[in-house]
Design an enzyme around this catalytic site. Structure first.
Site, PDB file in Angstrom:
ATOM      1  N   LYS A   1       0.842  -1.211   0.000  1.00 21.16           N
ATOM      2  CA  LYS A   1       0.000   0.000   0.000  1.00 21.16           C
ATOM      3  C   LYS A   1       0.875   1.259   0.000  1.00 21.16           C
ATOM      4  O   LYS A   1       0.674   2.163  -0.814  1.00 21.16           O
ATOM      5  CB  LYS A   1      -0.940   0.005   1.230  1.00 21.16           C
ATOM      6  CG  LYS A   1      -1.862  -1.215   1.298  1.00 21.16           C
ATOM      7  CD  LYS A   1      -2.822  -1.155   2.466  1.00 21.16           C
ATOM      8  CE  LYS A   1      -2.143  -1.238   3.824  1.00 21.16           C
ATOM      9  NZ  LYS A   1      -1.479  -2.530   4.121  1.00 21.16           N
TER      10      LYS A   1
ATOM     11  N   ARG B   1      -9.986   0.264   8.616  1.00 21.22           N
ATOM     12  CA  ARG B   1      -9.553  -1.117   8.842  1.00 21.22           C
ATOM     13  C   ARG B   1     -10.608  -1.927   9.565  1.00 21.22           C
ATOM     14  O   ARG B   1     -10.380  -3.109   9.827  1.00 21.22           O
ATOM     15  CB  ARG B   1      -8.322  -1.094   9.734  1.00 21.22           C
ATOM     16  CG  ARG B   1      -7.010  -1.226   9.010  1.00 21.22           C
ATOM     17  CD  ARG B   1      -5.958  -0.918  10.063  1.00 21.22           C
ATOM     18  NE  ARG B   1      -4.783  -1.683   9.911  1.00 21.22           N
ATOM     19  CZ  ARG B   1      -3.674  -1.205   9.378  1.00 21.22           C
ATOM     20  NH1 ARG B   1      -3.631  -0.004   8.873  1.00 21.22           N
ATOM     21  NH2 ARG B   1      -2.607  -1.948   9.342  1.00 21.22           N
TER      22      ARG B   1
ATOM     23  N   ARG C   1      11.747  -5.448   4.885  1.00 25.92           N
ATOM     24  CA  ARG C   1      11.505  -4.017   4.619  1.00 25.92           C
ATOM     25  C   ARG C   1      12.490  -3.140   5.403  1.00 25.92           C
ATOM     26  O   ARG C   1      12.793  -3.405   6.558  1.00 25.92           O
ATOM     27  CB  ARG C   1      10.075  -3.639   5.011  1.00 25.92           C
ATOM     28  CG  ARG C   1       9.840  -2.122   4.959  1.00 25.92           C
ATOM     29  CD  ARG C   1       8.404  -1.717   5.060  1.00 25.92           C
ATOM     30  NE  ARG C   1       7.694  -2.356   6.125  1.00 25.92           N
ATOM     31  CZ  ARG C   1       6.358  -2.349   6.247  1.00 25.92           C
ATOM     32  NH1 ARG C   1       5.627  -1.736   5.330  1.00 25.92           N
ATOM     33  NH2 ARG C   1       5.777  -2.948   7.251  1.00 25.92           N
TER      34      ARG C   1
ATOM     35  N   ARG D   1      11.270  -1.142  10.965  1.00 29.94           N
ATOM     36  CA  ARG D   1      10.159  -0.859  11.884  1.00 29.94           C
ATOM     37  C   ARG D   1      10.126  -1.879  13.018  1.00 29.94           C
ATOM     38  O   ARG D   1      10.391  -3.062  12.790  1.00 29.94           O
ATOM     39  CB  ARG D   1       8.832  -0.904  11.110  1.00 29.94           C
ATOM     40  CG  ARG D   1       8.380   0.447  10.638  1.00 29.94           C
ATOM     41  CD  ARG D   1       7.224   0.396   9.694  1.00 29.94           C
ATOM     42  NE  ARG D   1       6.063  -0.342  10.153  1.00 29.94           N
ATOM     43  CZ  ARG D   1       4.938  -0.460   9.458  1.00 29.94           C
ATOM     44  NH1 ARG D   1       4.828   0.135   8.276  1.00 29.94           N
ATOM     45  NH2 ARG D   1       3.922  -1.141   9.924  1.00 29.94           N
TER      46      ARG D   1
ATOM     47  N   ARG E   1      -0.338  -9.341  13.143  1.00 30.51           N
ATOM     48  CA  ARG E   1      -0.939  -8.345  12.243  1.00 30.51           C
ATOM     49  C   ARG E   1      -1.802  -9.046  11.189  1.00 30.51           C
ATOM     50  O   ARG E   1      -2.865  -8.546  10.813  1.00 30.51           O
ATOM     51  CB  ARG E   1       0.157  -7.494  11.591  1.00 30.51           C
ATOM     52  CG  ARG E   1       0.750  -6.506  12.588  1.00 30.51           C
ATOM     53  CD  ARG E   1       2.110  -5.998  12.168  1.00 30.51           C
ATOM     54  NE  ARG E   1       2.103  -5.238  10.947  1.00 30.51           N
ATOM     55  CZ  ARG E   1       3.218  -4.899  10.289  1.00 30.51           C
ATOM     56  NH1 ARG E   1       4.404  -5.249  10.768  1.00 30.51           N
ATOM     57  NH2 ARG E   1       3.131  -4.202   9.188  1.00 30.51           N
TER      58      ARG E   1
HETATM   59  P1  AP5 Z   1       4.777  -1.620   1.840  1.00 30.04           P
HETATM   60  O1  AP5 Z   1       4.430  -0.824   0.643  1.00 30.04           O
HETATM   61  O2  AP5 Z   1       5.541  -0.946   2.929  1.00 30.04           O
HETATM   62  O3  AP5 Z   1       3.469  -2.365   2.392  1.00 30.04           O
HETATM   63  P2  AP5 Z   1       2.191  -1.805   3.163  1.00 30.04           P
HETATM   64  O4  AP5 Z   1       0.994  -2.471   2.573  1.00 30.04           O
HETATM   65  O5  AP5 Z   1       2.192  -0.309   3.199  1.00 30.04           O
HETATM   66  O6  AP5 Z   1       2.505  -2.431   4.578  1.00 30.04           O
HETATM   67  P3  AP5 Z   1       2.394  -1.905   6.071  1.00 30.04           P
HETATM   68  O7  AP5 Z   1       3.129  -2.920   6.911  1.00 30.04           O
HETATM   69  O8  AP5 Z   1       2.834  -0.477   6.204  1.00 30.04           O
HETATM   70  O9  AP5 Z   1       0.899  -2.046   6.336  1.00 30.04           O
HETATM   71  P4  AP5 Z   1       0.237  -2.206   7.672  1.00 30.04           P
HETATM   72  O10 AP5 Z   1      -1.157  -2.061   7.247  1.00 30.04           O
HETATM   73  O11 AP5 Z   1       0.558  -3.403   8.448  1.00 30.04           O
HETATM   74  O12 AP5 Z   1       0.929  -1.054   8.574  1.00 30.04           O
HETATM   75  P5  AP5 Z   1       0.457   0.387   8.986  1.00 30.04           P
HETATM   76  O13 AP5 Z   1       1.649   1.255   9.010  1.00 30.04           O
HETATM   77  O14 AP5 Z   1      -0.736   0.828   8.235  1.00 30.04           O
HETATM   78  O15 AP5 Z   1       5.598  -2.915   1.340  1.00 30.04           O
HETATM   79  C1  AP5 Z   1       6.105  -3.842   2.266  1.00 30.04           C
HETATM   80  C2  AP5 Z   1       7.484  -4.338   1.784  1.00 30.04           C
HETATM   81  O16 AP5 Z   1       7.310  -5.138   0.626  1.00 30.04           O
HETATM   82  C3  AP5 Z   1       8.461  -3.228   1.403  1.00 30.04           C
HETATM   83  O17 AP5 Z   1       9.761  -3.598   1.770  1.00 30.04           O
HETATM   84  C4  AP5 Z   1       8.324  -3.137  -0.135  1.00 30.04           C
HETATM   85  O18 AP5 Z   1       9.532  -2.700  -0.754  1.00 30.04           O
HETATM   86  C5  AP5 Z   1       8.003  -4.577  -0.488  1.00 30.04           C
HETATM   87  N1  AP5 Z   1       7.093  -4.713  -1.611  1.00 30.04           N
HETATM   88  C6  AP5 Z   1       6.013  -3.920  -1.908  1.00 30.04           C
HETATM   89  N2  AP5 Z   1       5.400  -4.394  -3.013  1.00 30.04           N
HETATM   90  C7  AP5 Z   1       6.104  -5.514  -3.398  1.00 30.04           C
HETATM   91  C8  AP5 Z   1       5.967  -6.442  -4.487  1.00 30.04           C
HETATM   92  N3  AP5 Z   1       4.962  -6.317  -5.396  1.00 30.04           N
HETATM   93  N4  AP5 Z   1       6.861  -7.458  -4.584  1.00 30.04           N
HETATM   94  C9  AP5 Z   1       7.860  -7.597  -3.664  1.00 30.04           C
HETATM   95  N5  AP5 Z   1       8.052  -6.742  -2.627  1.00 30.04           N
HETATM   96  C10 AP5 Z   1       7.164  -5.717  -2.503  1.00 30.04           C
HETATM   97  O19 AP5 Z   1      -0.050   0.109  10.492  1.00 30.04           O
HETATM   98  C11 AP5 Z   1       0.871  -0.204  11.526  1.00 30.04           C
HETATM   99  C12 AP5 Z   1       0.084  -0.376  12.837  1.00 30.04           C
HETATM  100  O20 AP5 Z   1      -0.581   0.856  13.173  1.00 30.04           O
HETATM  101  C13 AP5 Z   1      -1.041  -1.432  12.807  1.00 30.04           C
HETATM  102  O21 AP5 Z   1      -0.552  -2.729  13.089  1.00 30.04           O
HETATM  103  C14 AP5 Z   1      -1.975  -0.886  13.904  1.00 30.04           C
HETATM  104  O22 AP5 Z   1      -1.482  -1.192  15.195  1.00 30.04           O
HETATM  105  C15 AP5 Z   1      -1.891   0.619  13.701  1.00 30.04           C
HETATM  106  N6  AP5 Z   1      -2.900   1.144  12.769  1.00 30.04           N
HETATM  107  C16 AP5 Z   1      -2.651   1.795  11.591  1.00 30.04           C
HETATM  108  N7  AP5 Z   1      -3.799   2.156  10.992  1.00 30.04           N
HETATM  109  C17 AP5 Z   1      -4.798   1.725  11.807  1.00 30.04           C
HETATM  110  C18 AP5 Z   1      -6.213   1.774  11.713  1.00 30.04           C
HETATM  111  N8  AP5 Z   1      -6.846   2.352  10.660  1.00 30.04           N
HETATM  112  N9  AP5 Z   1      -6.939   1.207  12.720  1.00 30.04           N
HETATM  113  C19 AP5 Z   1      -6.347   0.643  13.786  1.00 30.04           C
HETATM  114  N10 AP5 Z   1      -5.002   0.538  13.926  1.00 30.04           N
HETATM  115  C20 AP5 Z   1      -4.226   1.090  12.938  1.00 30.04           C
END
Ligand code: AP5
Length: 207
Positions: free
Chosen positions: A15, A90, A124, A152, A163
């Site tokens: 994402k 979410r 990552r 991270r 997660r």
């Molecule tokens: P990346 O693009 O970083 O993936 P992402 O989908 O953004 O992953 P996140 O881990 O950031 O999502 P998340 O939803 O768990 O975390 P968030 O920060 O929102 O890609 C990942 C890796 O893969 C990178 O190294 C990239 O280079 C590689 N990659 C990408 N595409 C690829 C491909 N096609 N092929 C190969 N490699 C690839 O949330 C963190 C925490 O915050 C949550 O756990 C929760 O505690 C809290 N939180 C956040 N939002 C909320 C909410 N709305 N409600 C409640 N809690 C929340």
């Protein structure tokens, strides 16, 4: 006129990586609840202190906290023509709250099997200066910035499993919720970053 777009998918689906492309195409600002929460943790605000325990454990932060954060963010002047939500909503209560405050035009769902997720997340690395996202194998960083990259705290194999559990239990049902409203556009997220980027771009251009 195109309102807000939601980028939906499991942790590590890509994402954040693909958000950059959508921002370029639409001019809408990226609103990542994960980035906002991490900034609050670093700043040591009341929100950051409350969110940290949930994030470190790989659990979702309570809905009311997140909804309050989004309501404040949407008051900013750059949000008046819609934004690109990354990692929000979410849960169904978050989506219901969002529907009452802004118009969601489309939900782009990046679909990736669980078996690909752990390798993506554990490899990552983030650039703290620019926010750029790298991967040690799939998107290696330029050698001159390698030393400053960080991992991270929640990017461990154990936390990723939590997660993924949270995703399947609390977030995945939201896909059907948006599909039933005719808003869901699924994209195959299992290809390379460039292939997924092209599929995401086609989906956005088709909106
Ligand atoms: P990346 O693009 O970083 O993936 P992402 O989908 O953004 O992953 P996140 O881990 O950031 O999502 P998340 O939803 O768990 O975390 P968030 O920060 O929102 O890609 C990942 C890796 O893969 C990178 O190294 C990239 O280079 C590689 N990659 C990408 N595409 C690829 C491909 N096609 N092929 C190969 N490699 C690839 O949330 C963190 C925490 O915050 C949550 O756990 C929760 O505690 C809290 N939180 C956040 N939002 C909320 C909410 N709305 N409600 C409640 N809690 C929340």
């Amino acid at each position: 006129m195109l309102g807000s777009i939601v980028l939906f998918g499991p942790p590590g689906a890509g994402k954040g990586t693909q958000a950059t492309r959508i921002v370029e195409l639409t001019g809408k600002p990226q609103v990542s609840t994960g980035d906002m929460l991490r900034a609050a943790v670093v700043a040591g605000t009341e929100l950051g202190v409350e969110a940290k325990g949930y994030m470190d454990a790989g659990e979702l932060v309570p809905d009311q906290v997140i909804i309050g954060l989004i309501k404040e963010r949407l008051k900013e002047p750059d949000a008046t023509s819609g934004v690109l939500f990354d990692g929000f909503p979410r849960t169904i209560p978050q989506a219901e709250a969002l529907a009452s405050i802004t118009d969601v035009s489309a939900v782009i769902s990046i679909e990736v099997p669980d078996e690909d997720i752990v390798g993506r997340i554990v490899g990552r690395r983030m650039d703290p200066e620019t926010g750029d996202i790298y991967h040690i194998s799939f998107k290696p960083p330029p050698p001159e910035i390698e030393d400053r990259l960080v991992q991270r705290k929640d990017d461990t194999e154990e936390t990723v499993r939590n997660r993924l559990d949270a995703y399947h239990e609390q977030t995945e049902p939201l896909g059907s919720w948006y599909r039933s409203r005719g808003l869901l556009t699924p994209v195959d997220g299992s290809g390379t970053i460039a292939e997924v980027g092209d599929a995401v771009a086609s989906a956005v251009i088709g909106l």
